[in-house]
Design a protein around this motif. Structure first.
Motif, mmCIF file in Angstrom:
data_model
loop_
_atom_site.group_PDB
_atom_site.id
_atom_site.type_symbol
_atom_site.label_atom_id
_atom_site.label_comp_id
_atom_site.label_asym_id
_atom_site.label_seq_id
_atom_site.Cartn_x
_atom_site.Cartn_y
_atom_site.Cartn_z
ATOM 1 N N LEU A 4 43.611 41.838 40.043
ATOM 2 C CA LEU A 4 44.359 40.586 40.170
ATOM 3 C C LEU A 4 43.455 39.469 39.686
ATOM 4 O O LEU A 4 42.332 39.324 40.163
ATOM 5 C CB LEU A 4 44.768 40.351 41.630
ATOM 6 C CG LEU A 4 45.693 39.147 41.871
ATOM 7 C CD1 LEU A 4 47.083 39.429 41.335
ATOM 8 C CD2 LEU A 4 45.777 38.807 43.354
ATOM 9 N N ASP A 5 43.920 38.702 38.709
ATOM 10 C CA ASP A 5 43.058 37.670 38.127
ATOM 11 C C ASP A 5 43.545 36.257 38.384
ATOM 12 O O ASP A 5 42.976 35.302 37.861
ATOM 13 C CB ASP A 5 42.907 37.898 36.620
ATOM 14 C CG ASP A 5 44.222 37.747 35.875
ATOM 15 O OD1 ASP A 5 45.279 37.705 36.536
ATOM 16 O OD2 ASP A 5 44.212 37.675 34.635
ATOM 17 N N GLN A 6 44.583 36.101 39.229
ATOM 18 C CA GLN A 6 45.080 34.759 39.525
ATOM 19 C C GLN A 6 45.720 34.754 40.905
ATOM 20 O O GLN A 6 46.436 35.678 41.271
ATOM 21 C CB GLN A 6 46.085 34.334 38.459
ATOM 22 C CG GLN A 6 46.519 32.878 38.555
ATOM 23 C CD GLN A 6 47.227 32.401 37.293
ATOM 24 O OE1 GLN A 6 46.623 31.967 36.339
ATOM 25 N NE2 GLN A 6 48.539 32.480 37.304
ATOM 26 N N ALA A 7 45.447 33.730 41.682
ATOM 27 C CA ALA A 7 46.023 33.630 43.021
ATOM 28 C C ALA A 7 46.123 32.170 43.430
ATOM 29 O O ALA A 7 45.283 31.347 43.060
ATOM 30 C CB ALA A 7 45.163 34.405 44.028
ATOM 31 N N LYS A 8 47.155 31.860 44.219
ATOM 32 C CA LYS A 8 47.342 30.512 44.738
ATOM 33 C C LYS A 8 47.106 30.554 46.244
ATOM 34 O O LYS A 8 47.686 31.399 46.943
ATOM 35 C CB LYS A 8 48.756 30.002 44.440
ATOM 36 C CG LYS A 8 48.979 28.543 44.836
ATOM 37 C CD LYS A 8 50.399 28.099 44.490
ATOM 38 C CE LYS A 8 50.597 26.609 44.812
ATOM 39 N NZ LYS A 8 51.976 26.157 44.493
ATOM 40 N N THR A 55 37.672 41.300 41.228
ATOM 41 C CA THR A 55 39.102 41.033 41.274
ATOM 42 C C THR A 55 39.389 40.060 42.415
ATOM 43 O O THR A 55 38.575 39.910 43.340
ATOM 44 C CB THR A 55 39.906 42.334 41.485
ATOM 45 O OG1 THR A 55 41.286 42.023 41.661
ATOM 46 C CG2 THR A 55 39.409 43.090 42.701
ATOM 47 N N LEU A 56 40.551 39.410 42.344
ATOM 48 C CA LEU A 56 40.970 38.474 43.393
ATOM 49 C C LEU A 56 42.014 39.101 44.312
ATOM 50 O O LEU A 56 42.789 38.401 44.955
ATOM 51 C CB LEU A 56 41.548 37.204 42.757
ATOM 52 C CG LEU A 56 40.593 36.367 41.913
ATOM 53 C CD1 LEU A 56 41.351 35.242 41.205
ATOM 54 C CD2 LEU A 56 39.468 35.784 42.758
ATOM 55 N N ILE A 57 42.030 40.434 44.390
ATOM 56 C CA ILE A 57 43.080 41.128 45.130
ATOM 57 C C ILE A 57 43.131 40.719 46.600
ATOM 58 O O ILE A 57 44.194 40.709 47.217
ATOM 59 C CB ILE A 57 42.888 42.666 45.010
ATOM 60 C CG1 ILE A 57 44.075 43.421 45.614
ATOM 61 C CG2 ILE A 57 41.591 43.099 45.626
ATOM 62 C CD1 ILE A 57 45.377 43.179 44.910
ATOM 63 N N ASP A 58 41.977 40.333 47.191
ATOM 64 C CA ASP A 58 41.965 39.939 48.605
ATOM 65 C C ASP A 58 42.870 38.743 48.868
ATOM 66 O O ASP A 58 43.396 38.586 49.979
ATOM 67 C CB ASP A 58 40.542 39.587 49.050
ATOM 68 C CG ASP A 58 39.621 40.797 49.057
ATOM 69 O OD1 ASP A 58 40.154 41.930 49.086
ATOM 70 O OD2 ASP A 58 38.394 40.618 49.021
ATOM 71 N N THR A 94 34.977 32.995 38.334
ATOM 72 C CA THR A 94 36.209 32.413 38.869
ATOM 73 C C THR A 94 36.243 30.905 38.638
ATOM 74 O O THR A 94 35.255 30.214 38.858
ATOM 75 C CB THR A 94 36.340 32.707 40.374
ATOM 76 O OG1 THR A 94 36.343 34.118 40.580
ATOM 77 C CG2 THR A 94 37.624 32.122 40.939
ATOM 78 N N GLN A 95 37.388 30.434 38.203
ATOM 79 C CA GLN A 95 37.614 28.999 38.057
ATOM 80 C C GLN A 95 38.587 28.543 39.139
ATOM 81 O O GLN A 95 39.513 29.279 39.499
ATOM 82 C CB GLN A 95 38.197 28.674 36.677
ATOM 83 C CG GLN A 95 37.242 28.945 35.524
ATOM 84 C CD GLN A 95 37.867 28.622 34.177
ATOM 85 O OE1 GLN A 95 39.038 28.900 33.944
ATOM 86 N NE2 GLN A 95 37.086 28.032 33.287
ATOM 87 N N ARG A 155 41.433 31.376 39.394
ATOM 88 C CA ARG A 155 41.689 32.100 38.143
ATOM 89 C C ARG A 155 40.396 32.772 37.683
ATOM 90 O O ARG A 155 39.376 32.103 37.490
ATOM 91 C CB ARG A 155 42.199 31.142 37.068
ATOM 92 C CG ARG A 155 42.750 31.848 35.824
ATOM 93 C CD ARG A 155 43.098 30.855 34.748
ATOM 94 N NE ARG A 155 44.054 29.853 35.181
ATOM 95 C CZ ARG A 155 44.345 28.767 34.471
ATOM 96 N NH1 ARG A 155 43.727 28.531 33.325
ATOM 97 N NH2 ARG A 155 45.234 27.893 34.923
ATOM 98 N N LEU A 156 40.453 34.082 37.555
ATOM 99 C CA LEU A 156 39.261 34.849 37.195
ATOM 100 C C LEU A 156 39.193 35.082 35.691
ATOM 101 O O LEU A 156 40.165 35.516 35.074
ATOM 102 C CB LEU A 156 39.278 36.206 37.918
ATOM 103 C CG LEU A 156 38.172 37.192 37.546
ATOM 104 C CD1 LEU A 156 36.796 36.618 37.859
ATOM 105 C CD2 LEU A 156 38.370 38.514 38.271
#
Length: 337
Positions: A4-8, A55-58, A94-95, A155-156
């Motif tokens: 996962l490369d993007q999360a809000k 990854t941003l899966i968490d 990560t940005q 955003r990764l």
């Protein structure tokens, strides 16, 4: 592990603790006085780049992060404790963006790098602060200030030295699996690769990191196919390896299609150094090789490398070409520092 490369996510810093209203009450002490302590500061919200994450899966399963409220002040001039901070641990690269997903807040490119996203509220003053010659026994104190709250985007963008680009089924995953220990999914249908893969390449006692992203097709910058969202993972690379499959009828047009998508995406990708290779060359006879190589050379303006990850033809040539460009870039960066 799912990529996962993007999360809000929603963040909120802690409120400050309230000041205390208190008075001294001591035996045999004739005159008391205000002794209310100050409230503690609310906890901050930090983001930190840590080792071991890719990854941003968490952040798919937890979207709300709140720091603790500061402890209220107490009598006998006791100041409340600061609220505990909330720390978002993210992969290097990560940005952090504002809620509009366009305004950059920070870019974490090194392990241990931290940034405060929201400051905790200040604690309120206790009644001891309001004592004066005209008001010897103030009976009021300040409440703590509220914390900050906001929605942000994570955003990764993977940190790699070399990036693989090309149309679907250009042999990118096969090449990555051949030269690294990575095990990407490989099949004979388009868009086998649905998320980026990383691998470490070793050549002549030197090494670098290579990233493979899902294939591009014409119109990717407008969302056709998987689109160009994964191109962000090769933005940080020092060099691109552009693979054009020998299975393509028109190798020159295939090359121009991918270059057009890189230019449409922007962010300096089209200006990056590029190593060009005609991949899957083992399926061609000698005449077909010469024809496709000539067409590709004419379209690109430079001679491509003949490559076959299956037979190993041209693999070392490509890796050494990539390594030379990467080492030159590294040397330049060291000099600039």
């Amino acid at each position: 592990m799912k990529f996962l490369d993007q999360a809000k996510v929603y963040i909120r810093s802690g409120d400050g603790g309230s000041g205390s209203v208190s008075f001294r009450r001591e035996k045999f002490v004739e005159f008391g006085g205000p002794d209310g302590g100050d409230g503690g500061r609310g906890g901050d919200v930090w983001v930190e780049a840590v080792e071991g994450l890719n990854t941003l899966i968490d952040y798919r399963y937890q979207q709300h992060f709140k720091a603790k409220t500061g402890t209220h002040g107490m009598g006998r001039n006791r100041t409340g404790a600061k609220g505990a901070d909330a720390v978002l641990k993210v992969p290097v690269g990560t940005q952090i963006f504002e809620e509009d997903n366009e305004t950059l807040i920070c870019d974490l490119t090194e392990i241990g790098q931290r940034y405060r996203l929201a400051a905790g509220g200040n604690g309120g003053f206790g009644n001891q602060h309001f004592k004066s010659s005209r008001n010897q026994a103030p009976r009021h104190a300040n409440p703590g200030l509220p914390g900050e709250e906001r929605w942000i985007w994570l955003r990764l963008k993977l940190i790699a030295d070399a990036g693989l680009v090309g149309l679907p089924n250009a042999g990118k995953s096969t090449f990555l699996a051949t030269v690294t220990a990575a095990k990407p999914k490989i099949a004979d249908y388009p868009f086998t690769t649905l998320h980026p893969n990383l691998g470490v390449v070793r050549i002549d006692a030197r090494e670098f990191v290579m990233a493979d992203i899902p294939g591009l097709i014409e119109g990717a910058h407008m969302g056709v196919g998987i689109g160009d969202r994964f191109l962000g993972h090769v933005e940080r690379t020092r060099v691109l390896l552009h693979l054009v499959s020998a299975q393509e009828e028109d190798a020159a047009e295939t090359y121009r299609t991918v270059r057009s998508e890189l230019e449409a995406y922007g962010h300096g990708l089209a200006e990056k150094p590029e190593v060009l290779a005609l991949s899957q060359a083992d399926i061609l006879d000698e005449d077909a090789r010469q024809q496709k190589m000539a067409a590709l050379e004419k379209a690109a303006g430079r001679k491509p490398v003949l490559l076959s990850a299956v037979t190993g033809e041209g693999v070392e040539t490509v890796l050494r070409a990539l390594m030379d460009i990467i080492e030159e870039a590294r040397a330049t960066e060291e000099t600039e520092r």
